[in-house]
Design an enzyme around this catalytic site. Structure first.
Site, PDB file in Angstrom:
ATOM      1  N   ASP A  53       0.798  -1.131   0.016  1.00  0.00           N
ATOM      2  CA  ASP A  53       0.007   0.208  -0.024  1.00  0.00           C
ATOM      3  C   ASP A  53       0.908   1.206  -0.090  1.00  0.00           C
ATOM      4  O   ASP A  53       1.740   1.596   1.005  1.00  0.00           O
ATOM      5  CB  ASP A  53      -0.919  -0.125   1.192  1.00  0.00           C
ATOM      6  N   THR A  94      -6.763   3.536  -2.513  1.00  0.00           N
ATOM      7  CA  THR A  94      -6.688   2.144  -1.942  1.00  0.00           C
ATOM      8  C   THR A  94      -7.535   1.247  -2.811  1.00  0.00           C
ATOM      9  O   THR A  94      -7.306   0.457  -3.126  1.00  0.00           O
ATOM     10  CB  THR A  94      -6.507   2.262  -0.374  1.00  0.00           C
ATOM     11  N   ASN A 115     -12.512   4.712  -1.724  1.00  0.00           N
ATOM     12  CA  ASN A 115     -12.836   4.092  -0.493  1.00  0.00           C
ATOM     13  C   ASN A 115     -14.102   4.554   0.006  1.00  0.00           C
ATOM     14  O   ASN A 115     -14.721   3.463   0.675  1.00  0.00           O
ATOM     15  CB  ASN A 115     -11.723   4.487   0.576  1.00  0.00           C
ATOM     16  N   HIS A 320       1.396   8.224   4.977  1.00  0.00           N
ATOM     17  CA  HIS A 320       0.370   9.614   5.114  1.00  0.00           C
ATOM     18  C   HIS A 320       0.961  10.334   6.595  1.00  0.00           C
ATOM     19  O   HIS A 320       0.819  11.610   6.180  1.00  0.00           O
ATOM     20  CB  HIS A 320      -0.898   8.780   5.506  1.00  0.00           C
ATOM     21  N   ASP A 363      -1.124  -0.107  -4.756  1.00  0.00           N
ATOM     22  CA  ASP A 363      -2.495   0.208  -5.073  1.00  0.00           C
ATOM     23  C   ASP A 363      -2.384   1.641  -5.640  1.00  0.00           C
ATOM     24  O   ASP A 363      -3.045   2.320  -6.290  1.00  0.00           O
ATOM     25  CB  ASP A 363      -3.532   0.027  -3.961  1.00  0.00           C
ATOM     26  N   HIS A 497      -2.764  11.063  -1.604  1.00  0.00           N
ATOM     27  CA  HIS A 497      -2.622  10.680  -2.926  1.00  0.00           C
ATOM     28  C   HIS A 497      -4.047  10.758  -3.492  1.00  0.00           C
ATOM     29  O   HIS A 497      -5.009  11.056  -2.950  1.00  0.00           O
ATOM     30  CB  HIS A 497      -2.172   9.216  -2.970  1.00  0.00           C
TER      31      HIS A 497
END
Length: 556
Positions: A53, A94, A115, A320, A363, A497
């Site tokens: 990820d 993601t 998401n 993050h 991802d 992102h």
């Protein structure tokens, strides 16, 4: 006529001679080709798909002088790297990425447009894997009210099970529920994820009614506490992390309740169970759980190919919080390199070297922290989508006398309240143009336009194609927002992102093991090409929504 006849005769002789030469001349011996054909005579015992990820492509090389021999270096030495693998839709988020890797499809078709997204059907924001008809298995929280039902197409795992009447075993494992559920597919034997509220690995009643004994035993071993009881210190002396910024930065995020700033060591002893996700040890725990799942399901031991889909989530949480240029990010990848080496050794010993097919990808990528960019005189900045929505609604109320015209903002899109606009008697196009004009006054926004006008809006490639692939007619919003390069939807610390730019869309893709010869290609391939390539290798049908192409360098 005689001249023509002689010429024709000469051509026949020449052609015959050439054919004869082709038929009788031995081909040069190619031991690599021979080795590959012998491997591809049978199918792999196990396929392991790994999504790291938030792993940008450059992480394959950025820390390579510090990688060990058995991790990323082994991947690049023994494997085949598709160096220019790009995500071919927006938003680069993601849930979309995990779905795309395993379906070969795009949000326009598979329906996972983020998401979360605003659902006009239920009148609220919907989570990508939510399923209120399900119950949690493994804890008393709501973490297991999930299923893959919001995904509208099959995965490569579904097609593998269909190909042999469901004899293949398919299992998904990740800290994030969406990282386990969406890759595993609709017909998976199981998917497991981590419930940070309880510190347990859980699943959903979609798959089973009781957590297996081996998973209960894993939970009883209290893996989170084992790691959180000790401070996170750097693997090597902090002074040697010369590819990263200084340890203490105001634009890095702090751990909750931290009193030591953003520097090492990070004391997580008083942190909640969920904190393991935002440390490199979340990846270690995930791989240990994946090994137990392999053993419990006897994967790679039967007469047909099995499929294990693993997602490593901690890289995303760390990225993050601290950003891609932090010592924390570097240490996380150095530790992941060790974890990969250990995992490959496990696969070699338990499945057999050359008997399993492994691929690693991501991802999405990630943007630089705006504070880091400013510090180094590079362009970039921040934008707050919630604040923008509030401001726009206030301006719309003042201009048109209608409150709460914008009912949701998500995935760089706005959803408008069509019923409210209609009953107010105001002109929809006037309201829409007012919103767009105000949005484009901000330096953070490169462009805003009605999504329904996508095909007539002036957009360069690949932006147009990526946004077309991301637009789902039933689920997407009304107005598309494109942030300026290096701008993020966020605050003063950390990063994120989601955009079409290469820093978010350029991902690694390396294949290793069964049927794979060492090498690389710089030819552009898409994230959507992974699933059809697996289908070609396995001689099975590609997933139902597939739009990708076979990566022929892998299959030949």
């Amino acid at each position: 006529m005689k001249r023509i006849s002689l010429l024709a005769f000469a051509l026949v002789i020449a052609t015959t001679g050439t054919r004869a030469q082709k038929a009788t001349s031995p081909k040069p011996f190619n031991h690599l080709a021979t080795a590959k054909s012998s491997k591809t005579a049978a199918k792999p015992k196990l396929i392991v798909g790994m999504v790291v990820d938030q792993m940008r492509w450059d992480y394959l090389y950025r820390y390579s002088n510090r990688y060990a021999a058995g991790g990323f270096k082994r991947l690049l030495q023994e494997g085949f790297s598709c160096e220019n693998t790009l995500i071919n839709y927006t938003p680069t988020i993601t849930a979309c990425g995990h779905t795309c890797v395993y379906t070969g499809s795009v949000p326009a078709i598979h329906g996972i447009i983020g998401n979360t997204w605003y659902s006009n059907e239920i009148g609220r924001t919907m989570y990508c894997a939510e399923d209120t008809t399900m119950t949690t298995v493994g804890s008393t929280s709501a973490a297991g009210k999930m299923s893959p039902r919001n995904m509208l197409v099959t995965t490569i795992g579904d097609e593998l099970r269909l190909s042999n009447h469901f004899q293949s075993k398919v299992v998904g494992v990740a800290i994030k529920d969406r990282g386990a559920i969406l890759p595993a597919g609709h017909s998976a034997n199981a998917a497991y994820w981590y419930d940070g509220t309880t510190g347990n690995w859980v699943t959903s009643s979609y798959y089973m009614n009781e957590l297996p004994g081996w998973a209960q035993q894993f939970n009883n071993e209290k893996w989170p506490q084992q790691y959180l009881s000790k401070p996170w210190t750097t693997l090597y002396p902090a002074s040697t992390y010369t590819l990263s910024t200084a340890d203490e930065k105001v634009y890095e995020g702090k751990y909750k309740n931290s009193t030591t700033g953003t520097s090492f060591p990070h004391d997580l002893s008083g942190a909640a169970n969920s904190s393991i996700a935002a440390s490199p040890f979340g990846n270690t725990m995930t791989l240990e759980f994946a090994k137990k799942a392999m053993e419990a399901y006897n994967m790679g031991k039967g007469a047909v190919t099995d499929f294990l889909a693993i997602s490593l989530s901690s890289t995303d949480y760390v990225g993050h919080q601290f950003g891609p240029n932090s010592i924390e990010a570097e240490d996380t990848y150095l530790r992941l390199d060790h974890d990969l080496a250990t995992f490959f050794q496990y696969l070699d010993a338990n499945i057999g070297k050359g008997q399993y097919l492994f691929f690693i990808t991501a991802d999405h990528g990630v943007a630089h922290v705006p504070g880091f960019l400013e510090e180094n005189k590079l362009p970039g900045g921040t934008w707050d989508d919630r604040a923008a929505m509030k401001d726009l609604n206030e301006k719309l109320a003042a201009k048109f006398g209608v409150k709460d015209v914008i009912k949701a903002v998500d995935n760089y899109q706005l959803w408008l309240n069509h019923d409210l606009i209609e009953t107010s008697g105001k002109n929809y196009n006037d309201i829409q143009q007012f919103i767009i004009s105000n949005l484009q006054k901000s330096p953070a926004i490169a462009k805003a336009f009605p999504i329904r006008d996508l095909m007539v809006t002036v957009l360069p490639e690949p932006m147009r194609t990526m946004m077309t692939n991301g637009y789902n007619t039933k689920r997407s919003g009304d107005i598309q927002i494109v942030l300026s390069p290096a701008y993020i939807d966020g605050g003063k610390t950390g990063t994120t992102h989601g955009l079409w730019y290469p820093y978010d869309a350029h991902i690694p893709l390396v294949w290793m093991g069964w049927g794979v010869q060492p090498g690389k290609t710089n030819r552009t391939v898409g994230m959507t090409d992974i699933a059809p390539t697996l289908a070609a290798l396995l001689h099975i049908q590609m997933p139902s929504g597939n739009v990708g192409q076979v990566i022929q360098e892998i299959t030949h």
